[in-house]
Scaffold this motif. Structure first.
Motif, PDB file in Angstrom:
ATOM      1  N   ASP A  26       0.848  -1.194   0.000  1.00 36.64           N
ATOM      2  CA  ASP A  26       0.000   0.000   0.000  1.00 36.64           C
ATOM      3  C   ASP A  26       0.885   1.246   0.000  1.00 36.64           C
ATOM      4  O   ASP A  26       1.550   1.546   0.994  1.00 36.64           O
ATOM      5  CB  ASP A  26      -0.892  -0.017   1.244  1.00 36.64           C
ATOM      6  CG  ASP A  26      -1.900   1.126   1.252  1.00 36.64           C
ATOM      7  OD1 ASP A  26      -1.733   2.056   0.449  1.00 36.64           O
ATOM      8  OD2 ASP A  26      -2.833   1.085   2.060  1.00 36.64           O
ATOM      9  N   ASN A  28       0.170   4.230   0.250  1.00 35.05           N
ATOM     10  CA  ASN A  28      -0.299   5.346   1.068  1.00 35.05           C
ATOM     11  C   ASN A  28      -0.057   5.152   2.560  1.00 35.05           C
ATOM     12  O   ASN A  28      -0.495   5.971   3.361  1.00 35.05           O
ATOM     13  CB  ASN A  28      -1.798   5.584   0.818  1.00 35.05           C
ATOM     14  CG  ASN A  28      -2.046   6.227  -0.525  1.00 35.05           C
ATOM     15  OD1 ASN A  28      -1.427   7.233  -0.855  1.00 35.05           O
ATOM     16  ND2 ASN A  28      -2.926   5.645  -1.323  1.00 35.05           N
ATOM     17  N   GLN A  29       0.637   4.084   2.939  1.00 29.99           N
ATOM     18  CA  GLN A  29       0.942   3.951   4.354  1.00 29.99           C
ATOM     19  C   GLN A  29       2.150   4.810   4.713  1.00 29.99           C
ATOM     20  O   GLN A  29       2.914   5.239   3.847  1.00 29.99           O
ATOM     21  CB  GLN A  29       1.190   2.491   4.723  1.00 29.99           C
ATOM     22  CG  GLN A  29       2.545   1.958   4.330  1.00 29.99           C
ATOM     23  CD  GLN A  29       2.781   0.564   4.873  1.00 29.99           C
ATOM     24  OE1 GLN A  29       2.494  -0.416   4.223  1.00 29.99           O
ATOM     25  NE2 GLN A  29       3.297   0.490   6.072  1.00 29.99           N
ATOM     26  N   LEU A 148      -2.045  -0.804   9.433  1.00 34.85           N
ATOM     27  CA  LEU A 148      -2.283  -1.080   8.018  1.00 34.85           C
ATOM     28  C   LEU A 148      -2.975  -2.423   7.837  1.00 34.85           C
ATOM     29  O   LEU A 148      -2.485  -3.456   8.259  1.00 34.85           O
ATOM     30  CB  LEU A 148      -0.959  -1.079   7.253  1.00 34.85           C
ATOM     31  CG  LEU A 148      -1.106  -1.254   5.747  1.00 34.85           C
ATOM     32  CD1 LEU A 148      -1.844  -0.064   5.162  1.00 34.85           C
ATOM     33  CD2 LEU A 148       0.239  -1.424   5.101  1.00 34.85           C
ATOM     34  N   SER A 150      -3.417  -4.143   5.157  1.00 30.15           N
ATOM     35  CA  SER A 150      -2.848  -5.065   4.178  1.00 30.15           C
ATOM     36  C   SER A 150      -1.802  -5.983   4.788  1.00 30.15           C
ATOM     37  O   SER A 150      -1.369  -6.932   4.154  1.00 30.15           O
ATOM     38  CB  SER A 150      -2.243  -4.298   3.006  1.00 30.15           C
ATOM     39  OG  SER A 150      -1.144  -3.532   3.417  1.00 30.15           O
ATOM     40  N   PHE A 212      -3.734  -3.652  -3.418  1.00 30.30           N
ATOM     41  CA  PHE A 212      -3.707  -2.373  -2.708  1.00 30.30           C
ATOM     42  C   PHE A 212      -3.048  -1.254  -3.515  1.00 30.30           C
ATOM     43  O   PHE A 212      -3.003  -0.125  -3.049  1.00 30.30           O
ATOM     44  CB  PHE A 212      -2.942  -2.531  -1.383  1.00 30.30           C
ATOM     45  CG  PHE A 212      -3.702  -3.277  -0.331  1.00 30.30           C
ATOM     46  CD1 PHE A 212      -4.461  -2.618   0.612  1.00 30.30           C
ATOM     47  CD2 PHE A 212      -3.660  -4.663  -0.293  1.00 30.30           C
ATOM     48  CE1 PHE A 212      -5.162  -3.317   1.583  1.00 30.30           C
ATOM     49  CE2 PHE A 212      -4.351  -5.371   0.680  1.00 30.30           C
ATOM     50  CZ  PHE A 212      -5.105  -4.695   1.615  1.00 30.30           C
ATOM     51  N   ASN A 213      -2.495  -1.568  -4.673  1.00 26.44           N
ATOM     52  CA  ASN A 213      -1.663  -0.572  -5.338  1.00 26.44           C
ATOM     53  C   ASN A 213      -2.320   0.089  -6.540  1.00 26.44           C
ATOM     54  O   ASN A 213      -1.634   0.569  -7.430  1.00 26.44           O
ATOM     55  CB  ASN A 213      -0.320  -1.191  -5.748  1.00 26.44           C
ATOM     56  CG  ASN A 213      -0.475  -2.304  -6.774  1.00 26.44           C
ATOM     57  OD1 ASN A 213      -1.573  -2.810  -6.984  1.00 26.44           O
ATOM     58  ND2 ASN A 213       0.615  -2.674  -7.422  1.00 26.44           N
TER      59      ASN A 213
END
Length: 442
Positions: A26, A28-29, A148, A150, A212-213
Motif C-alpha cells: 500500500d 499510502n501507508q 495497516l 494489508s 492495494f496498489n
C-alpha cells in the motif's frame, strides 16, 4: 516495507517500482512519523519517484504527524518542479494550513511562492487559507504501519465485531461491522458443505484479491478461513455500489460529468486488472460489483458546499466521488459453479461458452459497454425480464440493448464499438480511456 522509505529517500526508482508492482503493498501507508512515500519523495526532491507515486494513486493532500502535506515539504525545500509540475497540477492545495497555521505558500521562498500562487490561480484554486482542523477522522491522515490492514491475511473470526446484517445474497450473508477499529463488510460464503478442499482453495485464491496498489481497485482486506465459515473481509463503502447510486435512493446526482468520471475510473481499474498475469478469473463487471468511494484526502473538506446547515457533510461531495472495482465480488473456483446471476451485463459468448473458451478481456469490454449504457440511461438493463430469461434471450435470440434518443452521438458510438458482436474487434481499455477523457473535457 522496512526499507522502502529508505529506497525513496535515496532515489532508487527501480527498487521503488519493483515494490509498487507488488499488489499487496500500500503506497499510502506511512512511517513512524506518518510520512508517506510521497512525503519523503517530495521532501528529498525525487521527481521521478513523485511522478511514479502520483500515477499509482498516491493521496496528494494526506498529512503526516505534523499535519504537513507533501506540498508543504516540497515547498520548504525549494523543489520547484515537484511543487508546480507534479503536486499542484494534480490537486495539491496551496492554502491548506498545518497545525502551526503554515501553508505551503508560507513555507516557500518568495519567488517560489509567487510561482505557486500563479499556477494555483490558473488551475482555479482559491488562495484563501484553509484553517487547520483535525481531519484524521475524514481520512486525511496517512495510515500508520501498525494499523495497516494489508499486513493481515488470515484472521480469527472472533476478532470481528459484526453488528448489522445487511443482506442475504446468492453468494452469502453480508454483515457490517468493525475490525481493529476499521469499518468493514464481511461476506460469509454460502456453501452446502465446506470441505477440506474448499478451505484449501479459498486459502490459495484469496491473496490474489488483495490489490492495494491501484486507486480504482477495492481490495479484499483479509479473510477468515475457519470451516464451516469462509469469510471475505472488505472495507465498508457508505455509498454502496454503483448500482445503488444509479437506481437507489442515495440522493447522489450522477450527471454527465460524474458518469464520465465513473467510466474513466472503472476503465482504469479494468486496464490494471488486465495487466495481471495470470489473469484473475470469475470477476464479472457489473454495476453491482463497482463500489463508490470518496478520497477526502484529495479535496477541500472545508468548502461550504460539503456542509448542510446543521454542520454535517452533505451531498455536495458528489463531484469528488470515485469508482472502484470490488475484488470482494470475485467468485471463487469452488463457489456456485455453473451459476450466473448477472447475465444482463455479460457478453453473448460468455453466456454461450465455458470461461476458458472465450476472450475474457473482450467479454469485459462488452460488460463495460453495458455499464456505459446504464449510466447514460439510468435504467437497469433488461429490467423487465428475469435473469434466466435475460441470459437465454441474449445467448440464443439476439436480445440486445437499444440506445434511446437523446444520448450523445459520441457516447452512442462508443457503446456500439465496445459491444461489437465480434469479440476480436472490441477495443482494449487503454484505447478507450483517452476517448473518455476527451468526452469529459467537452
Amino acid at each position: 516495507m522496512d526499507d522502502i522509505f529508505s529506497q525513496v529517500r535515496e532515489g532508487n526508482a527501480f527498487q521503488v517500482r519493483m515494490w509498487l508492482d507488488n499488489t499487496e503493498n500500500d503506497l499510502n501507508q506511512g512511517d513512524d512519523h506518518r510520512f508517506s512515500l510521497l512525503h519523503w519523495a517530495s521532501r528529498e526532491g525525487r521527481t521521478n519517484i513523485v511522478d511514479m507515486l502520483i500515477q499509482r494513486g498516491a493521496r496528494i493532500n494526506a498529512t503526516n504527524m505534523g499535519d504537513d502535506t507533501a506540498l508543504h515539504l516540497a515547498a520548504s525545500h525549494g523543489h520547484r518542479e515537484i511543487v508546480v509540475m507534479d503536486l499542484v497540477n494534480n490537486g495539491a492545495l496551496v492554502g491548506m494550513a498545518n497545525k502551526f497555521d503554515e501553508t505551503p505558500l508560507d513555507k516557500a521562498t518568495r519567488r517560489l511562492a509567487n510561482i505557486l500562487k500563479d499556477r494555483a490561480v490558473q488551475l482555479g484554486q482559491d488562495l484563501q487559507k484553509i484553517p487547520f482542523k483535525d481531519r484524521s477522522w475524514l481520512g486525511y491522515k496517512t495510515r500508520s504501519r501498525d494499523a495497516l490492514l494489508s499486513r493481515h491475511t488470515g484472521i480469527d473470526i472472533e476478532q470481528l465485531s459484526l453488528t448489522t446484517h445487511m443482506a442475504n445474497t446468492h453468494s452469502g450473508e453480508v454483515w457490517r461491522g468493525q475490525w481493529q477499529k476499521n469499518d468493514i463488510v464481511a461476506k460469509i460464503l454460502s456453501l452446502r458443505e465446506c470441505t477440506v478442499r474448499n478451505s484449501r482453495d479459498f486459502q490459495e485464491e484469496f491473496p490474489r484479491l488483495r490489490i492495494f496498489n491501484h486507486p480504482n481497485i477495492l481490495p479484499v482486506l483479509a479473510c477468515c478461513n475457519q470451516p464451516p465459515n469462509l469469510v471475505v473481509i472488505s472495507q465498508f463503502m457508505p455509498y454502496g455500489s454503483l448500482f445503488n447510486v444509479l437506481h437507489g435512493e442515495t440522493g447522489i446526482v450522477v450527471d454527465q460529468n460524474q458518469a464520465l468520471r465513473f467510466a474513466i475510473d472503472i476503465a482504469r481499474g479494468m486496464e490494471f486488472l488486465h495487466t495481471i498475469e495470470p489473469a484473475i478469473p470469475n470477476l464479472i463487471l457489473t454495476s453491482k460489483h463497482v463500489m463508490i468511494d470518496e478520497d477526502l484526502a484529495k479535496i477541500n473538506i472545508d468548502d461550504p458546499k460539503y456542509y448542510a446547515p446543521d454542520g454535517t457533510i452533505n451531498g455536495g461531495i458528489d463531484e469528488d466521488l470515485t469508482a472502484r472495482v470490488n475484488m470482494g465480488d470475485h467468485k471463487f473456483s469452488f463457489h456456485e459453479r455453473g451459476k450466473l446471476y448477472s447475465p444482463a451485463w455479460m457478453s453473448p459468448e460468455a453466456l454461450q461458452r465455458r470461461p476458458e473458451d472465450i476472450n475474457q478481456k473482450a467479454a469485459d469490454m462488452w460488460s463495460f459497454a453495458v455499464l456505459l449504457w446504464e449510466m447514460e440511461t439510468r435504467e437497469v438493463p433488461h429490467a423487465e425480464l428475469s435473469p434466466m430469461e435475460t441470459g437465454m434471450k441474449i445467448a440464443m435470440e439476439g436480445l440486445r440493448l437499444t440506445l434511446p434518443p437523446g444520448i450523445s452521438s459520441h457516447m452512442a458510438r462508443l457503446v456500439k464499438i465496445c459491444s461489437n458482436e465480434e469479440p476480436g474487434k472490441r477495443p482494449k481499455f487503454d484505447m478507450i480511456i483517452p476517448i473518455l477523457e476527451k468526452l469529459k473535457q467537452k
